[in-house]
Design a protein around this motif. Structure first.
Motif, PDB file in Angstrom:
ATOM      1  N   VAL A 123       0.855  -1.188   0.000  1.00 56.68           N
ATOM      2  CA  VAL A 123       0.000   0.000   0.000  1.00 56.68           C
ATOM      3  C   VAL A 123       0.886   1.231   0.000  1.00 56.68           C
ATOM      4  O   VAL A 123       1.876   1.295   0.737  1.00 56.68           O
ATOM      5  CB  VAL A 123      -0.925   0.032   1.245  1.00 56.68           C
ATOM      6  N   VAL A 124       0.539   2.209  -0.834  1.00 52.79           N
ATOM      7  CA  VAL A 124       1.222   3.501  -0.820  1.00 52.79           C
ATOM      8  C   VAL A 124       0.189   4.575  -0.503  1.00 52.79           C
ATOM      9  O   VAL A 124      -0.812   4.724  -1.214  1.00 52.79           O
ATOM     10  CB  VAL A 124       1.904   3.817  -2.168  1.00 52.79           C
ATOM     11  N   ILE A 125       0.421   5.294   0.587  1.00 51.28           N
ATOM     12  CA  ILE A 125      -0.432   6.399   1.017  1.00 51.28           C
ATOM     13  C   ILE A 125       0.342   7.689   0.788  1.00 51.28           C
ATOM     14  O   ILE A 125       1.490   7.809   1.233  1.00 51.28           O
ATOM     15  CB  ILE A 125      -0.795   6.264   2.514  1.00 51.28           C
ATOM     16  N   SER A 126      -0.274   8.659   0.121  1.00 47.24           N
ATOM     17  CA  SER A 126       0.466   9.862  -0.247  1.00 47.24           C
ATOM     18  C   SER A 126      -0.273  11.138   0.133  1.00 47.24           C
ATOM     19  O   SER A 126      -1.478  11.259  -0.059  1.00 47.24           O
ATOM     20  CB  SER A 126       0.719   9.876  -1.761  1.00 47.24           C
ATOM     21  N   ALA A 127       0.509  12.087   0.683  1.00 48.32           N
ATOM     22  CA  ALA A 127       0.004  13.439   0.900  1.00 48.32           C
ATOM     23  C   ALA A 127       0.872  14.440   0.143  1.00 48.32           C
ATOM     24  O   ALA A 127       0.942  15.614   0.504  1.00 48.32           O
ATOM     25  CB  ALA A 127      -0.009  13.768   2.388  1.00 48.32           C
ATOM     26  N   GLY A 152      -1.253  -6.593  -6.771  1.00 44.23           N
ATOM     27  CA  GLY A 152      -2.595  -6.346  -6.229  1.00 44.23           C
ATOM     28  C   GLY A 152      -2.624  -5.182  -5.270  1.00 44.23           C
ATOM     29  O   GLY A 152      -3.557  -5.047  -4.470  1.00 44.23           O
ATOM     30  N   GLY A 153      -1.613  -4.319  -5.347  1.00 48.35           N
ATOM     31  CA  GLY A 153      -1.470  -3.237  -4.378  1.00 48.35           C
ATOM     32  C   GLY A 153      -2.408  -2.078  -4.604  1.00 48.35           C
ATOM     33  O   GLY A 153      -3.126  -1.994  -5.609  1.00 48.35           O
ATOM     34  N   LEU A 154      -2.375  -1.144  -3.653  1.00 54.26           N
ATOM     35  CA  LEU A 154      -3.270   0.013  -3.653  1.00 54.26           C
ATOM     36  C   LEU A 154      -2.460   1.279  -3.453  1.00 54.26           C
ATOM     37  O   LEU A 154      -1.544   1.328  -2.623  1.00 54.26           O
ATOM     38  CB  LEU A 154      -4.298  -0.143  -2.529  1.00 54.26           C
ATOM     39  N   PHE A 155      -2.800   2.302  -4.232  1.00 55.20           N
ATOM     40  CA  PHE A 155      -2.204   3.630  -4.098  1.00 55.20           C
ATOM     41  C   PHE A 155      -3.327   4.611  -3.804  1.00 55.20           C
ATOM     42  O   PHE A 155      -4.347   4.632  -4.510  1.00 55.20           O
ATOM     43  CB  PHE A 155      -1.485   4.030  -5.388  1.00 55.20           C
ATOM     44  N   ALA A 156      -3.163   5.435  -2.775  1.00 56.15           N
ATOM     45  CA  ALA A 156      -4.189   6.425  -2.436  1.00 56.15           C
ATOM     46  C   ALA A 156      -3.526   7.746  -2.104  1.00 56.15           C
ATOM     47  O   ALA A 156      -2.517   7.793  -1.391  1.00 56.15           O
ATOM     48  CB  ALA A 156      -5.031   5.940  -1.258  1.00 56.15           C
TER      49      ALA A 156
END
Length: 211
Positions: A123-127, A152-156
């Motif tokens: 998972v990559v969480i970005s601000a 199958g990862g997630l980027f938000a």
């Protein structure tokens, strides 16, 4: 999972550091205030509570989002927080003591991860302030994100409204659409300054390497 409460003094120190950076380097910070709790919880809430995940946070800042990531981590999960400002990064010792603090710039993401022995994240969480970045920089960072994100990862990420008025924000959305098989925009969180929504990318396209 237990966490260490943030002292009011440490919270104020982190906010003061943020405001100094916002005044002196607005393009780097890209916001007038740290992310509000309601938006931070919404972003962290996208993290699956699965065991052994590796969650990468880009642009940890004062730890507003970092603090919300901890309670979402499943057994054996890890949280790596990347932040290029040493003063801001130091605040995570108290706001997110479970996080592995990683000094560095998102533009050199793959180098920093390789030095830490990390080849893949879930998972990559970005601000990051995408609307302030030149399109070429947007493409380079997203290309690196896709290269380390599991299939199958997630980027938000957070995007401020109204993004349609900013050509660089439109460029970022186009690059995001080209980088992931699915991109979903959430409704706007008005209880944030400025109002913002989330863009969520799933299933990075194979072979993406933006120049």
């Amino acid at each position: 999972m237990t966490t260490t409460p943030t002292s009011p003094r440490r919270a104020r120190t982190g906010t003061a550091a943020f405001l100094r950076r916002a005044i002196t380097d607005q393009a780097a910070i890209g916001a007038v205030a740290p992310t509000f709790p309601v938006l931070a919880r919404r972003l962290a809430g996208l993290i699956p509570p699965s065991p052994d995940l590796l969650v990468l946070e880009l642009g940890a800042g004062t730890g507003a989002i970092s603090a919300e990531i901890g309670p979402r981590l499943g057994p054996g999960a890890r949280h790596v927080a990347l932040e290029r400002d040493p003063e801001l990064l130091a605040t995570l010792e108290h706001r997110a003591p479970w996080a592995q603090r990683m000094p560095g710039d998102a533009e050199k993401l793959t180098v920093h991860l390789a030095e830490a022995g990390i080849s893949e994240v879930d998972v990559v969480i970005s601000a990051l302030p995408w609307g302030y970045f030149e399109p070429a920089l947007q493409r380079r960072i997203l290309g690196q994100v896709c290269s380390v994100l599991a299939p199958g990862g997630l980027f938000a990420t957070i995007v401020c409204r109204p993004a349609r008025l900013n050509p660089r924000s439109r460029s970022f959305r186009a690059t995001l659409d080209a980088s992931f098989e699915e991109v979903v925009a959430t409704t706007t969180t008005w209880a944030n300054v400025p109002p913002a929504r989330l863009l969520v990318g799933r299933r990075p396209r194979a072979g993406i390497a933006h120049a």
